[in-house]
Each structure stands twice: as structure tokens, then as C-alpha cells.
Design an enzyme around this catalytic site. Sequence first.
Site, PDB file in Angstrom:
ATOM      1  CG  HIS A   1      -0.313  -0.204   2.451  1.00 55.68           C
ATOM      2  ND1 HIS A   1       0.580   0.674   3.067  1.00 55.68           N
ATOM      3  CD2 HIS A   1      -0.407  -1.243   3.424  1.00 55.68           C
ATOM      4  CE1 HIS A   1       1.150   0.184   4.277  1.00 55.68           C
ATOM      5  NE2 HIS A   1       0.616  -1.086   4.399  1.00 55.68           N
TER       6      HIS A   1
ATOM      7  N   GLY B   1       2.021   3.068   2.331  1.00 58.93           N
ATOM      8  CA  GLY B   1       3.009   3.090   3.204  1.00 58.93           C
ATOM      9  C   GLY B   1       4.234   2.427   2.838  1.00 58.93           C
ATOM     10  CG  HIS B   2       4.188  -1.729   1.896  1.00 62.64           C
ATOM     11  ND1 HIS B   2       2.996  -2.050   1.913  1.00 62.64           N
ATOM     12  CD2 HIS B   2       4.750  -2.495   2.986  1.00 62.64           C
ATOM     13  CE1 HIS B   2       2.644  -3.005   2.724  1.00 62.64           C
ATOM     14  NE2 HIS B   2       3.910  -3.325   3.465  1.00 62.64           N
TER      15      HIS B   2
ATOM     16  CE  LYS C   1       0.492   0.297  10.093  1.00 61.66           C
ATOM     17  NZ  LYS C   1       0.133  -0.684  10.769  1.00 61.66           N
ATOM     18  CG  ASP C   2       4.486  -2.393  11.957  1.00 65.80           C
ATOM     19  OD1 ASP C   2       3.226  -2.770  12.671  1.00 65.80           O
ATOM     20  OD2 ASP C   2       4.532  -2.565  10.662  1.00 65.80           O
TER      21      ASP C   2
HETATM   22  O1  PAF Z   1       6.830  -5.530   8.775  1.00 65.99           O
HETATM   23  C1  PAF Z   1       6.425  -6.664   8.096  1.00 65.99           C
HETATM   24  O2  PAF Z   1       5.904  -6.639   6.907  1.00 65.99           O
HETATM   25  C2  PAF Z   1       7.264  -7.855   8.526  1.00 65.99           C
HETATM   26  O3  PAF Z   1       7.133  -8.129   9.901  1.00 65.99           O
HETATM   27  C3  PAF Z   1       8.469  -8.136   7.922  1.00 65.99           C
HETATM   28  C4  PAF Z   1       9.578  -6.928   8.554  1.00 65.99           C
HETATM   29  C5  PAF Z   1       8.702  -8.145   6.383  1.00 65.99           C
HETATM   30  C6  PAF Z   1       9.191  -9.375   8.165  1.00 65.99           C
HETATM   31  O4  PAF Z   1       8.323 -10.617   7.734  1.00 65.99           O
END
Ligand code: PAF
Length: 286
Positions: free
Chosen positions: A33, A35-36, A148-149
Amino acid sequence: MLIKTIEEVRALVREWKKQGCSIGFVPTMGALHEGHLSLLKQAVAENDRVIASVFVNPTQFGPNEDYASYPRDIQTDYSLCQSAGVDAVFHPEPEELYLPNRATTVHVTGLTDVLCGAKRPGHFDGVCLVLSKLFSIVNPDRAYFGQKDAQQVAVVRRMVRDLNFGVDVIASPIVREAGGLARSSRNAYLSAEEKAAALVLNRSLSRALQAMQSGERSADLIRRQVADQIAAEPLARIDYVEVVDFEDLRPVQGPMTRPVLVAVAVFFGTTRLIDNVVFGPELEVR
Ligand code: PAF
């Protein structure tokens, strides 16, 4: 270029390194999305070559989580990566990465016992295991993660430091939809009503940030205010609301004296969303 095997990635990276190229890496589980895309574009802007991985990592899902139903559409993800200027996408089958008799685990203590880690036992072990493998396969100069994470970023930074991976861990700001909902692959699971209700997350966190910027230093008060605002939304069910130290993720007791992370996890129906803000009491706001 879409790559399925570890050997091909290693050969490509070897070639790039021979040419003296810097390498950026964006690990993802697909369902890309905005964000990516902002991570991919940042990586493309900051490195000579960029590789993304698209791998729904089985070891980071609990037995009752959505591994089987997690959205998978490699063709769309691959096109998005290409349009962002990514040079290669690593999309292995689970059997390529995980051998049947594997016996190694990667566990970061302390930082993984709190926040999402407390609710999802083993989750960060799976994240650290897959990232250790990916870092050793790709051997990038920089790796990009979404803020976000926030707990994932803190855990990965500690793992990279402790295990001397020599990768620069870069955290990119949260990307939000119009209205303020943080972009997430799981937003697709929300009904229209749940999506409207979920705006309370950004609203309450923005108010917390304003309060801290205006001089509020009581972690307890901030925690209570955010929790009260979210609890007032009938479709919201709080999993946690925490104010923790930005680096070691320990709950802040008493007044804030170091940068803090205000982090929430909240269910809307069966969908669990997370969001956060970071504030540095020494006036630096990230
Ligand atoms: O954030 C994510 O999408 C996942 O935790 C990651 C970093 C790709 C590891 O599988």
C-alpha cells in the site's frame, strides 16, 4: 526482476557489490500500500540498487492469526515495486527459506515482552528469524521499515546492533489515509463503519502529541486521556494503550525525561489496528 531463490539473490548482490553499488533493502509481506510505496521510493532515492522482498512469513503468525488468509497477490506487488523503481523483488516459497529440520531461533529479550509482543507470543522471534536470514542473504547497506510498527523497529535495531549485521536500520514516518487512519494491509478487513470509527486512533494520538508539545509530561495522564478518548468510541475495543521509553520500550513511570512512544492497539470488530506517536521531551518531535 522477480527472483525466487537464495542463490540468485546472492549472485545479483555479489555483482552489484563488485560494481561498488550501495544496496537498499525493503522487506515486506506483500499486499503493498502507500506506506510500503513510500519506503520503496525512499530506498530508491537513497541507494544505487534496491531489492524488496515479498514473503508472508509463517513463523511470525500465531496459531489463531491470519497467516492462511493474509492477502497474497505477487503480480500486483511486483508491478508496484517496478513502478517505484525497485531493481529486484525476492519472492521465495516458504520451503526456500525454511528447512524442515531447522533448529535456530533468534530472540531479543525485554523489548519483545511488552506492547504487541506481550499479546502475540513468538511473533517477534519469527520477525527476527526471517530478518536475520534476509539480512544475511541480501547483505544490504540500509534496510527500511515503517515507523507504524514502532516496536518492530526498536527490536530490529537492537538485533542488528547485538548481532553486528552492519545494516543501517531506517524508520520512515507513518503514512496516513485522508482522515488520518494509518495505512495498513489490514485496513482492507474493516467495514465502512469500523473504518470511520478507527479515525479515533489518530485523533487521540494527535491530541496527546499536542498536549506533550504544550508541556504535559505526565505519562499517566497522557495514557489515561488517550484510553478515555478511544474507549468513548463504541466500535473500539482497546487491546493496549501505553506510554513507553522510545528505545527500550519500558513503561514510563512518573514524568517523561527521555523520548517516548505513545502506542495503541485497538480492535474494530475482529481487526486489530496499531498506531503511535513519538515525542522527545527535550523538544525534539520526530
Ligand atoms: O513488517 C512486516 O511486514 C514484517 O514483519 C517483515 C518486516 C517483512 C518481516 O516479515
